[in-house]
Every structure is written in structure tokens, then in C-alpha cells.
Motif scaffolding. Structure first.
Motif, PDB file in Angstrom:
ATOM      1  N   ARG A 140       0.842  -1.198   0.000  1.00 39.48           N
ATOM      2  CA  ARG A 140       0.000   0.000   0.000  1.00 39.48           C
ATOM      3  C   ARG A 140       0.877   1.248   0.000  1.00 39.48           C
ATOM      4  NH1 ARG A 140       0.139   1.943   5.342  1.00 39.48           N
ATOM      5  NH2 ARG A 140       0.467   0.376   6.951  1.00 39.48           N
ATOM      6  N   HIS A 151       5.817  -1.041   4.320  1.00 41.56           N
ATOM      7  CA  HIS A 151       5.002  -2.257   4.532  1.00 41.56           C
ATOM      8  C   HIS A 151       4.866  -3.029   3.223  1.00 41.56           C
ATOM      9  CE1 HIS A 151       3.709  -1.648   8.663  1.00 41.56           C
ATOM     10  NE2 HIS A 151       3.531  -0.369   8.385  1.00 41.56           N
ATOM     11  N   ASP A 158       4.178  -2.890  12.456  1.00 39.39           N
ATOM     12  CA  ASP A 158       3.341  -2.084  13.343  1.00 39.39           C
ATOM     13  C   ASP A 158       3.044  -2.902  14.596  1.00 39.39           C
ATOM     14  OD1 ASP A 158       3.284  -0.117  11.433  1.00 39.39           O
ATOM     15  OD2 ASP A 158       1.310  -0.671  10.644  1.00 39.39           O
ATOM     16  N   ASP A 217       4.244   8.208  14.364  1.00 41.36           N
ATOM     17  CA  ASP A 217       3.622   6.921  14.100  1.00 41.36           C
ATOM     18  C   ASP A 217       4.162   5.973  15.174  1.00 41.36           C
ATOM     19  OD1 ASP A 217       2.115   5.059  12.840  1.00 41.36           O
ATOM     20  OD2 ASP A 217       3.132   5.186  10.901  1.00 41.36           O
ATOM     21  N   HIS A 219       3.394   3.257  16.539  1.00 38.92           N
ATOM     22  CA  HIS A 219       3.413   1.788  16.449  1.00 38.92           C
ATOM     23  C   HIS A 219       4.381   1.270  15.384  1.00 38.92           C
ATOM     24  CE1 HIS A 219       0.001   3.141  13.768  1.00 38.92           C
ATOM     25  NE2 HIS A 219       0.778   2.535  12.905  1.00 38.92           N
ATOM     26  N   HIS A 220       4.989   2.191  14.625  1.00 34.15           N
ATOM     27  CA  HIS A 220       5.659   1.819  13.375  1.00 34.15           C
ATOM     28  C   HIS A 220       7.188   1.738  13.490  1.00 34.15           C
ATOM     29  CE1 HIS A 220       5.950   2.058   8.863  1.00 34.15           C
ATOM     30  NE2 HIS A 220       7.089   2.656   9.147  1.00 34.15           N
TER      31      HIS A 220
HETATM   32 ZN   LIG Z   1       3.346   1.122   9.836  1.00 32.23          ZN
END
Ligand SMILES: [Zn+2]
Length: 231
Positions: A140, A151, A158, A217, A219-220
Motif C-alpha cells: 500500500r 510495509h 506495526d 507513528d 506503532h511503526h
Molecule cells: Zn506502519
């Protein structure tokens, strides 16, 4: 003196068993790191499971081949301390270290809410985040941009995204995780510079999205191996 008669115990009759079933052959390219922690190449079942979801249905649209991806099986503790099996798809060049990181997290009793392929959420990142699901591969674009997210190459992970949301000024994603945008509180599963997860990724050269300036971000984690991200 009479010798005692030796007592002979008859050998137990072996219980008849059905013919042994042959163990299934190992998956191609299988690498075992520890009990419950291994990875292998994508088999036909996995390809069918992700195609048209996290992997484009039209391979011409895709900058990464199935052969460059690996399927990881792992164990993790949930927030109640129960053990579960988890799964991730990552880039082949990162499979060793990601498996190692999740093994270290397990040994450290690090809590994870869910570790399932994003395909179980229809490859919908919002749904996966709302479920606090830890995931990696998803072909994506970066939200609000034309370039491909890391990703897309299985080079970003994540972790507990509901507790560690994406924050850009007042916008929080997922929206329902707004309470976790305030990073001044301590809570289980919070990623910050003192966190085990942060330590394990960054000491292997991964970047944490919580350090970014224009947005965070939390969680990333990502590791850019020089992928062509233009679309
Ligand atoms: Zn991410």
C-alpha cells in the motif's frame, strides 16, 4: 538355602497402533530459530490467502515477488499473560532479525494484543489497527502520499497500533484510539524510548516512527534496504 524362584514379568503387549502417518515435509526454506519460532517461503495456500488482499491481484502492479517474502510463525503473550501463536509476513532479508526480535519479546513477556496477517482484516489497515493487531506486510501507499509504504516490501512492522496510534497534530488514527495519543501516561504496551520493543528494533538499525517531526507513528518500525518506493 533354596534360591528364590525368579519372578518373570511378562513384557507388556504392545498396543496396536494405526500405521504411522508420515510427517508432512518441511516447508521450503524453513528456518527454525527456537521452539515455536520459525519462518519459511510462501506456499500456495499462503499465496492464495494474501493475493487480492495484502498482495496485488495483478502481479505487474507489484514491486515485490512472493519469493522475496517470508512467513513467520511465532509465540507471544497477550495482555492477560496467555500464550498464543502469531504470524507475520516480512521481507526475506529481514526474516531472521524479525523472528529474533519476537523471540526476545516473548522471552521478555512483552504483551501483544494480536499478531495476525492483515489479510484477516481484509488488508484494511484501519480495521487491523482498531483490533490492536501487530502486522507487517501490506502492499500500500503511505497514507496521503503517492510513495509506497515500507510495509509494501515487508520492511515495516506495526506493534500494538491501538495503544500506539498515528498522531498528526490533532488527528489520531485509529480515531477511536484518541485516548492513547497522550504519551505522558504510563501503560502496558506503550512504546517509548525505554520500551523493550523500541530497543530490540532500533539496536538492529530500524527506525521508529515515534521520533518523526511532522507526525508521530508510535506503532511503526521500519528498515529501508533501498527499495524503489515511487509509484
Ligand atoms: Zn506502519
Amino acid at each position: 538355602m533354596p534360591q528364590p524362584t525368579p519372578v518373570i514379568t511378562p513384557a507388556p503387549t504392545p498396543t496396536p497402533t494405526s500405521a504411522p502417518t508420515a510427517a508432512p515435509p518441511d516447508e521450503p526454506g524453513k528456518v527454525v530459530l527456537a521452539e515455536g519460532f520459525y519462518y519459511h517461503e510462501l506456499n500456495d495456500d499462503l499465496k492464495a490467502r494474501i493475493t487480492g488482499k495484502s498482495y496485488p491481484a495483478d502481479a505487474e502492479d507489484c514491486r515485490i515477488s512472493y519469493d522475496d517474502l517470508r512467513y513467520i510463525k511465532l509465540l507471544y503473550f497477550d495482555f492477560d499473560g496467555k500464550t498464543h501463536e502469531g504470524e507475520l509476513i516480512v521481507h526475506a532479508l529481514l526474516a531472521d532479525e524479525v523472528t529474533e526480535i519476537f523471540h526476545e519479546l516473548y522471552k521478555g513477556h512483552y504483551p501483544l494484543a494480536s499478531v495476525r496477517l492483515v489479510d484477516d482484516f481484509g488488508a484494511d489497515d484501519d480495521l487491523s489497527m482498531e483490533a490492536n493487531n501487530t502486522s507487517a506486510f501490506n502492499y500500500r501507499q503511505v497514507e496521503g502520499s503517492k510513495s509506497l509504504s515500507l510495509h509494501s516490501f515487508g520492511a515495516a512492522v506495526d506493534v500494538n497500533p491501538f495503544f500506539n496510534p498515528f498522531v498528526e497534530k490533532r488527528r489520531v488514527s485509529p480515531e477511536s484510539a484518541a485516548a492513547f495519543a497522550d504519551r505522558s501516561h504510563e501503560f502496558a504496551g506503550k512504546i517509548d524510548k525505554n520500551d523493550l520493543c523500541y530497543k530490540l528494533f532500533t539496536e538492529r538499525g530500524w527506525t521508529w516512527g515515534g521520533h518523526w517531526r511532522s507526525y508521530q507513528d508510535y506503532h511503526h518500525f521500519q528498515k529501508d534496504l533501498g527499495f524503489d518506493r515511487q509509484t
